[in-house]
Motif scaffolding. Structure first.
Motif, PDB file in Angstrom:
ATOM      1  N   GLU A  15       0.829  -1.203   0.000  1.00 21.25           N
ATOM      2  CA  GLU A  15       0.000   0.000   0.000  1.00 21.25           C
ATOM      3  C   GLU A  15       0.867   1.257   0.000  1.00 21.25           C
ATOM      4  N   ALA A  16       1.935   1.250   0.795  1.00 20.32           N
ATOM      5  CA  ALA A  16       2.860   2.390   0.789  1.00 20.32           C
ATOM      6  C   ALA A  16       3.478   2.560  -0.594  1.00 20.32           C
ATOM      7  N   GLY A  17       3.816   1.444  -1.228  1.00 21.90           N
ATOM      8  CA  GLY A  17       4.369   1.509  -2.578  1.00 21.90           C
ATOM      9  C   GLY A  17       3.381   2.065  -3.582  1.00 21.90           C
ATOM     10  N   ARG A  18       2.102   1.710  -3.417  1.00 21.84           N
ATOM     11  CA  ARG A  18       1.078   2.243  -4.324  1.00 21.84           C
ATOM     12  C   ARG A  18       0.934   3.753  -4.166  1.00 21.84           C
ATOM     13  N   VAL A  19       1.000   4.234  -2.942  1.00 26.17           N
ATOM     14  CA  VAL A  19       0.934   5.681  -2.718  1.00 26.17           C
ATOM     15  C   VAL A  19       2.093   6.367  -3.414  1.00 26.17           C
ATOM     16  N   GLY A 102       9.085   9.416  -0.750  1.00 21.77           N
ATOM     17  CA  GLY A 102       8.780   8.321   0.165  1.00 21.77           C
ATOM     18  C   GLY A 102       7.493   8.584   0.925  1.00 21.77           C
ATOM     19  N   ALA A 103       6.734   7.523   1.187  1.00 22.81           N
ATOM     20  CA  ALA A 103       5.481   7.624   1.935  1.00 22.81           C
ATOM     21  C   ALA A 103       5.449   6.555   3.017  1.00 22.81           C
ATOM     22  N   SER A 104       4.891   6.913   4.161  1.00 29.24           N
ATOM     23  CA  SER A 104       4.778   6.001   5.287  1.00 29.24           C
ATOM     24  C   SER A 104       3.304   5.687   5.542  1.00 29.24           C
ATOM     25  N   VAL A 105       2.993   4.399   5.597  1.00 30.34           N
ATOM     26  CA  VAL A 105       1.643   3.925   5.915  1.00 30.34           C
ATOM     27  C   VAL A 105       1.752   3.018   7.138  1.00 30.34           C
ATOM     28  N   ASP A 106       1.115   3.415   8.215  1.00 26.86           N
ATOM     29  CA  ASP A 106       1.164   2.647   9.468  1.00 26.86           C
ATOM     30  C   ASP A 106       2.594   2.345   9.903  1.00 26.86           C
ATOM     31  N   GLY A 107       3.503   3.293   9.636  1.00 28.86           N
ATOM     32  CA  GLY A 107       4.878   3.141  10.077  1.00 28.86           C
ATOM     33  C   GLY A 107       5.793   2.408   9.120  1.00 28.86           C
ATOM     34  N   ALA A 234      29.470  16.011 -14.932  1.00 27.10           N
ATOM     35  CA  ALA A 234      28.358  15.323 -15.573  1.00 27.10           C
ATOM     36  C   ALA A 234      27.129  16.210 -15.650  1.00 27.10           C
ATOM     37  N   PRO A 235      26.848  16.808 -16.818  1.00 25.12           N
ATOM     38  CA  PRO A 235      25.678  17.667 -16.927  1.00 25.12           C
ATOM     39  C   PRO A 235      24.376  16.904 -16.905  1.00 25.12           C
ATOM     40  N   ARG A 236      24.418  15.593 -16.983  1.00 22.25           N
ATOM     41  CA  ARG A 236      23.199  14.801 -16.989  1.00 22.25           C
ATOM     42  C   ARG A 236      23.375  13.584 -16.093  1.00 22.25           C
ATOM     43  N   MET A 237      22.424  13.416 -15.159  1.00 27.60           N
ATOM     44  CA  MET A 237      22.441  12.269 -14.249  1.00 27.60           C
ATOM     45  C   MET A 237      21.089  11.569 -14.318  1.00 27.60           C
ATOM     46  N   SER A 238      21.086  10.260 -14.296  1.00 28.58           N
ATOM     47  CA  SER A 238      19.840   9.497 -14.246  1.00 28.58           C
ATOM     48  C   SER A 238      19.879   8.597 -13.036  1.00 28.58           C
ATOM     49  N   SER A 239      18.946   8.809 -12.126  1.00 33.57           N
ATOM     50  CA  SER A 239      18.895   8.045 -10.881  1.00 33.57           C
ATOM     51  C   SER A 239      17.609   7.258 -10.821  1.00 33.57           C
ATOM     52  N   THR A 240      17.715   5.951 -10.647  1.00 35.51           N
ATOM     53  CA  THR A 240      16.536   5.106 -10.577  1.00 35.51           C
ATOM     54  C   THR A 240      16.592   4.240  -9.338  1.00 35.51           C
ATOM     55  N   PRO A 241      16.178   4.768  -8.169  1.00 39.99           N
ATOM     56  CA  PRO A 241      16.166   3.949  -6.964  1.00 39.99           C
ATOM     57  C   PRO A 241      15.240   2.751  -7.081  1.00 39.99           C
ATOM     58  N   TRP A 242      15.570   1.749  -6.319  1.00 41.56           N
ATOM     59  CA  TRP A 242      14.818   0.493  -6.294  1.00 41.56           C
ATOM     60  C   TRP A 242      13.336   0.743  -6.063  1.00 41.56           C
ATOM     61  N   PRO A 243      12.442   0.160  -6.888  1.00 44.82           N
ATOM     62  CA  PRO A 243      11.018   0.485  -6.789  1.00 44.82           C
ATOM     63  C   PRO A 243      10.237  -0.294  -5.748  1.00 44.82           C
ATOM     64  N   SER A 244      10.888  -1.151  -4.972  1.00 44.81           N
ATOM     65  CA  SER A 244      10.152  -1.853  -3.922  1.00 44.81           C
ATOM     66  C   SER A 244      10.183  -1.027  -2.647  1.00 44.81           C
ATOM     67  N   PRO A 245       9.182  -1.181  -1.768  1.00 43.91           N
ATOM     68  CA  PRO A 245       9.160  -0.387  -0.540  1.00 43.91           C
ATOM     69  C   PRO A 245      10.380  -0.654   0.326  1.00 43.91           C
ATOM     70  N   ARG A 246      10.880   0.369   0.977  1.00 40.83           N
ATOM     71  CA  ARG A 246      11.913   0.178   1.982  1.00 40.83           C
ATOM     72  C   ARG A 246      11.330  -0.626   3.127  1.00 40.83           C
ATOM     73  N   THR A 247      12.116  -1.518   3.683  1.00 41.62           N
ATOM     74  CA  THR A 247      11.613  -2.343   4.774  1.00 41.62           C
ATOM     75  C   THR A 247      11.978  -1.703   6.108  1.00 41.62           C
ATOM     76  N   ALA A 248      11.622  -0.448   6.249  1.00 35.83           N
ATOM     77  CA  ALA A 248      12.005   0.294   7.451  1.00 35.83           C
ATOM     78  C   ALA A 248      10.792   0.496   8.339  1.00 35.83           C
ATOM     79  N   ARG A 249      10.941   0.130   9.582  1.00 36.84           N
ATOM     80  CA  ARG A 249       9.884   0.334  10.551  1.00 36.84           C
ATOM     81  C   ARG A 249      10.246   1.512  11.425  1.00 36.84           C
ATOM     82  N   GLU A 250       9.331   2.442  11.594  1.00 35.71           N
ATOM     83  CA  GLU A 250       9.614   3.596  12.432  1.00 35.71           C
ATOM     84  C   GLU A 250       9.845   3.175  13.878  1.00 35.71           C
TER      85      GLU A 250
END
Length: 251
Positions: A15-19, A102-107, A234-250
């Motif tokens: 759900e956090a990933g969908r947000v 980044g978005a946090s849902v229920d921590g 480098a006048p041009r940078m392309s950054s593509t962070p991993w698209p799965s949710p971080r497994t971080a608990r607050e």
């Protein structure tokens, strides 16, 4: 220690990933010539509120930073690698913009980014983004039980270097460690079967950056500003962070 997730925890992460995905696509549509980075940040904050989620970035204060992060987004234009703080800069035709959110849902946190060109795209910029996306896909293909982070890192590095691009010496991933987060440095020249092992119900976030150098520039780099590294060569940078949710608990 890597914490394996339960089915209910994975559902919240999705759900956090969908947000995150919904907000990033909305920002991409809004990022027109003349739009300011602060306007994009305000839009992201409003969409977070509508979704009933919280920002993963706002007020985040790692030990190395002099003050808490002041925004909902990280917006990096052209030569900025990652973690650029939104300003009143107004986007120009041809700007290459990376938006990290980044978005946090229920921590539990979802965290991803997209890179795209505003207005008229330079074919070289499009090729850079496409290569970065192919590298991301190659890394995802190696993120399976029994493999290690070195397998993921190696797969991404091969794609970038075969296309003739430079890569940052290391990349940072954030993984779960119970109720706190830990950053892991993973070299872009990592060998297969090295670094931490992957397992079922394991997820991680890592960022990959590819860059191309202007013909008249020299391959030197420096860091400028708070949490806002950039590469002068480098006048041009392309950054593509991993698209799965971080497994971080607050905590």
């Amino acid at each position: 220690m890597i914490e394996l997730k339960t089915e209910s925890e994975l559902a919240v992460l999705r759900e956090a990933g969908r947000v995150v995905a919904t907000v990033l696509q909305a920002l991409r549509r809004s990022a027109a010539v003349g739009t300011s980075l602060l306007e994009l940040d305000a839009q992201a904050a409003a969409l977070l509120s509508e979704a009933g989620a919280k920002s993963s970035f706002l007020h985040y204060h790692p030990r190395f930073a002099p003050s808490p992060y002041p925004a909902v987004l990280c917006t990096s234009v052209n030569d900025a690698v990652v973690h650029g703080i939104p300003t009143d800069y107004r986007l120009r035709d041809g700007d290459l913009l990376s938006v990290d959110f980044g978005a946090s849902v229920d921590g539990w946190h979802g965290d991803a980014a997209i890179s795209f060109v505003v207005g008229t795209a330079d074919p070289a910029d499009e090729a850079l983004i496409q290569t970065t996306e192919r590298g991301l896909a190659a890394g995802i293909a190696q993120a399976k039980p029994g493999n290690r982070l070195g397998d993921v890192s190696h797969a991404v590095g091969v794609i970038g270097r075969r296309a003739g691009y430079g890569l940052l010496p290391t990349t940072v991933g954030t993984a779960s460690a119970g109720r706190c987060t830990r950053s892991r440095m993973c070299p872009t020249k990592a060998l297969p079967a090295k670094e931490s092992a992957c397992g079922p119900a394991w997820s991680s976030r890592s960022s990959r950056c590819s860059w191309r150098v202007a013909a008249t520039s020299t391959a030197t780099a420096r860091t400028a500003g708070r949490c806002s590294p950039w590469t002068a060569a480098a006048p041009r940078m392309s950054s593509t962070p991993w698209p799965s949710p971080r497994t971080a608990r607050e905590s």
